[in-house]
Design an enzyme around this catalytic site. Structure first.
Site, short mmCIF file in Angstrom:
data_model
loop_
_atom_site.label_atom_id
_atom_site.label_comp_id
_atom_site.label_asym_id
_atom_site.label_seq_id
_atom_site.Cartn_x
_atom_site.Cartn_y
_atom_site.Cartn_z
N CYS A 60 44.22 57.47 68.72
CA CYS A 60 44.16 58.93 68.92
C CYS A 60 43.10 59.36 69.92
CB CYS A 60 43.95 59.64 67.58
SG CYS A 60 45.28 59.35 66.43
N HIS A 71 41.41 66.90 69.13
CA HIS A 71 42.53 66.08 68.65
C HIS A 71 43.12 66.76 67.43
CE1 HIS A 71 45.06 62.96 67.33
NE2 HIS A 71 44.30 62.59 66.31
N ASN A 79 50.26 65.22 64.32
CA ASN A 79 49.32 64.36 65.05
C ASN A 79 50.12 63.50 66.03
OD1 ASN A 79 47.59 62.35 65.90
ND2 ASN A 79 46.72 61.95 63.88
N1 ACO Z 1 52.87 64.99 49.54
C1 ACO Z 1 52.44 65.19 48.30
N2 ACO Z 1 51.42 64.50 47.76
C2 ACO Z 1 50.82 63.57 48.55
C3 ACO Z 1 51.25 63.33 49.87
C4 ACO Z 1 52.33 64.08 50.36
N3 ACO Z 1 52.80 63.93 51.61
N4 ACO Z 1 50.47 62.36 50.40
C5 ACO Z 1 49.58 62.02 49.47
N5 ACO Z 1 49.78 62.75 48.33
C6 ACO Z 1 49.04 62.72 47.08
C7 ACO Z 1 48.31 61.41 46.88
O1 ACO Z 1 49.18 60.44 46.30
C8 ACO Z 1 47.20 61.83 45.93
O2 ACO Z 1 47.76 61.91 44.62
P1 ACO Z 1 46.87 61.49 43.33
O3 ACO Z 1 45.70 62.42 43.34
O4 ACO Z 1 47.83 61.71 42.21
O5 ACO Z 1 46.48 60.06 43.59
C9 ACO Z 1 46.89 63.26 46.36
O6 ACO Z 1 48.02 63.70 47.13
C10 ACO Z 1 45.62 63.39 47.20
O7 ACO Z 1 45.64 62.39 48.23
P2 ACO Z 1 44.47 62.27 49.28
O8 ACO Z 1 44.77 61.15 50.21
O9 ACO Z 1 43.16 62.26 48.54
O10 ACO Z 1 44.61 63.68 50.03
P3 ACO Z 1 43.67 64.32 51.11
O11 ACO Z 1 43.26 65.66 50.71
O12 ACO Z 1 42.60 63.37 51.58
O13 ACO Z 1 44.68 64.52 52.34
C11 ACO Z 1 45.19 63.46 54.45
C12 ACO Z 1 45.31 63.40 52.91
C13 ACO Z 1 45.93 64.68 54.92
C14 ACO Z 1 45.82 62.21 55.02
C15 ACO Z 1 43.70 63.55 54.87
O14 ACO Z 1 42.95 62.61 54.14
C16 ACO Z 1 43.47 63.33 56.35
O15 ACO Z 1 43.81 64.15 57.17
N6 ACO Z 1 42.81 62.22 56.74
C17 ACO Z 1 42.36 61.97 58.10
C18 ACO Z 1 43.49 61.69 59.06
C19 ACO Z 1 42.92 61.38 60.45
O16 ACO Z 1 42.14 62.12 60.99
N7 ACO Z 1 43.27 60.24 61.03
C20 ACO Z 1 42.66 59.85 62.29
C21 ACO Z 1 43.55 59.94 63.42
S1 ACO Z 1 45.06 59.12 63.16
C22 ACO Z 1 45.16 57.74 64.19
O17 ACO Z 1 44.22 57.34 64.80
C23 ACO Z 1 46.48 56.99 64.27
#
Ligand code: ACO
Length: 323
Positions: free
Chosen positions: A113, A250, A280
């Site tokens: 990214c 980003h 993204n």
């Molecule tokens: N729909 C519904 N529920 C979901 C989904 C979904 N699509 N995905 C995950 N959940 C659930 C999980 O199973 C978890 O359930 P549980 O509590 O029963 O275990 C709950 O939602 C919370 O999951 P988290 O992963 O803790 O959710 P979070 O608030 O952290 O959000 C996210 C997840 C959106 C992925 C966030 O962590 C994020 O944006 N991370 C950074 C992404 C990023 O910047 N990446 C870098 C660039 S990408 C690259 O380089 C290729």
């Protein structure tokens, strides 16, 4: 050493729109969850016969038109992509072939990214040291091809697209690109990865051939790291919080973008946000957002614009420019 300036921007999004409601039919998710956690409402998906070079070519031609340059005037092509068409030639070479010009160096940069920031910084260095005069810098991705469409924790986050700029040597160094800042930390590769590659048995359509992410941990690192690189960029340019006019970040997650805007003491109406419509798009996200902000005349001549990104590697970086 010469300065550099962006003289044209362009971008391209595939036609097919995939909404959160569409995803509700594929995995156990909801529009409510995706919107609240990420800010994403929809993303674009490349057609089966569209490859990265197709996306790159359209964005590149639009950037060339905006810069009023012909392909023959370009003497460096750098393409940032994580999803190249082939093992080789590079997507940059394929793009050069499409543009119908030969001779100038062309190569890909892979920093996931952060790829576009890495590519821009690389082209900037070539131009400053006189190795080239006019560069085409592209970020293009078909991330949809490395997603596990059964994994709700990743497949809802990403989309396809491309963005490009023409970067030219320019002798007014108080304008144009003022500084670039690149970093990497290869010690945390397992938090965000496609765990196989050419040398380790990558196979299309297998879970091991798709993006694996420990989202929560990546989120924390991304917010901290982007906060640091923003501070580093301000300090390197003798700027205080609140002095930047535009943040072009980003587009991974609206909550990460809001945290970075807060670090800069910038209201959200000074941030170019596309994550709601694009998801993204990895290396394409910053040039896509920049093109939008330039074409709709939000970004005006003389304004200070901060580009930043964080991604797999981990990699992160920024570029400050006076438009
Ligand atoms: N729909 C519904 N529920 C979901 C989904 C979904 N699509 N995905 C995950 N959940 C659930 C999980 O199973 C978890 O359930 P549980 O509590 O029963 O275990 C709950 O939602 C919370 O999951 P988290 O992963 O803790 O959710 P979070 O608030 O952290 O959000 C996210 C997840 C959106 C992925 C966030 O962590 C994020 O944006 N991370 C950074 C992404 C990023 O910047 N990446 C870098 C660039 S990408 C690259 O380089 C290729």
């Amino acid at each position: 050493m010469a300065g550099t300036r962006i003289t044209g921007t362009g971008s391209y999004l595939p036609e097919k729109v995939l909404t959160n409601e569409d995803l509700e039919g594929l995995v156990d998710t909801s529009d409510e969850w995706i919107t609240a956690r990420t800010g994403i409402k929809q993303r674009r998906i490349a057609a089966p016969d569209e490859a990265t070079v197709d996306l790159a070519e359209t964005a590149a031609r639009r950037a060339l038109d905006a810069a009023e340059r012909s392909p023959g005037e370009i003497d460096l092509i750098v393409v940032a992509t994580t999803t190249p068409d082939r093992v080789f030639p590079s997507t940059a070479c394929l793009l050069q072939g499409r543009l119908g010009v030969v001779g100038a160096p062309a190569f890909d940069v892979q920093a996931v990214c952060t790829g576009f920031i890495y590519a821009l910084a690389t082209a900037h260095s070539f131009l400053r040291t006189g190795l080239a005069r006019r560069a085409l810098v592209v970020g293009a991705e078909v991330l949809s091809r490395i997603l596990n469409w059964e994994d709700r924790s990743t497949c809802v986050l990403f989309g396809d697209g491309s963005g490009a700029v023409v970067l030219e040597a320019d002798d007014t160094p108080e304008h144009g690109l003022l500084s670039t800042h690149l970093h990497a930390d290869g010690s945390q590769d397992s938090l965000l990865t496609v765990p196989t590659g050419i040398a380790t048995g990558w196979e299309s359509g297998t879970p091991e051939g798709t993006i694996h992410m420990r989202g929560n941990e990546v989120f924390r690192v991304a917010v901290n790291t982007l906060g640091q690189v923003v501070e580093e960029t301000l300090a390197a340019n003798g700027l205080e919080q609140g002095e930047v006019d535009w943040l072009v970040p980003h587009q991974a997650n609206i909550r990460i973008i809001q945290a970075t805007a807060k670090k800069l003491d910038l209201a959200m109406d000074r941030v170019v946000v596309t994550v709601d419509r694009h998801g993204n798009t990895s290396a394409a996200s910053v040039p896509l957002a920049l093109d939008e902000g330039v074409r709709d005349n939000r970004i005006r001549p003389g304004e200070l614009v901060l580009l930043e990104a964080f991604g797999g590697g981990f990699t992160w970086g920024s570029a400050l420019l006076r438009w």
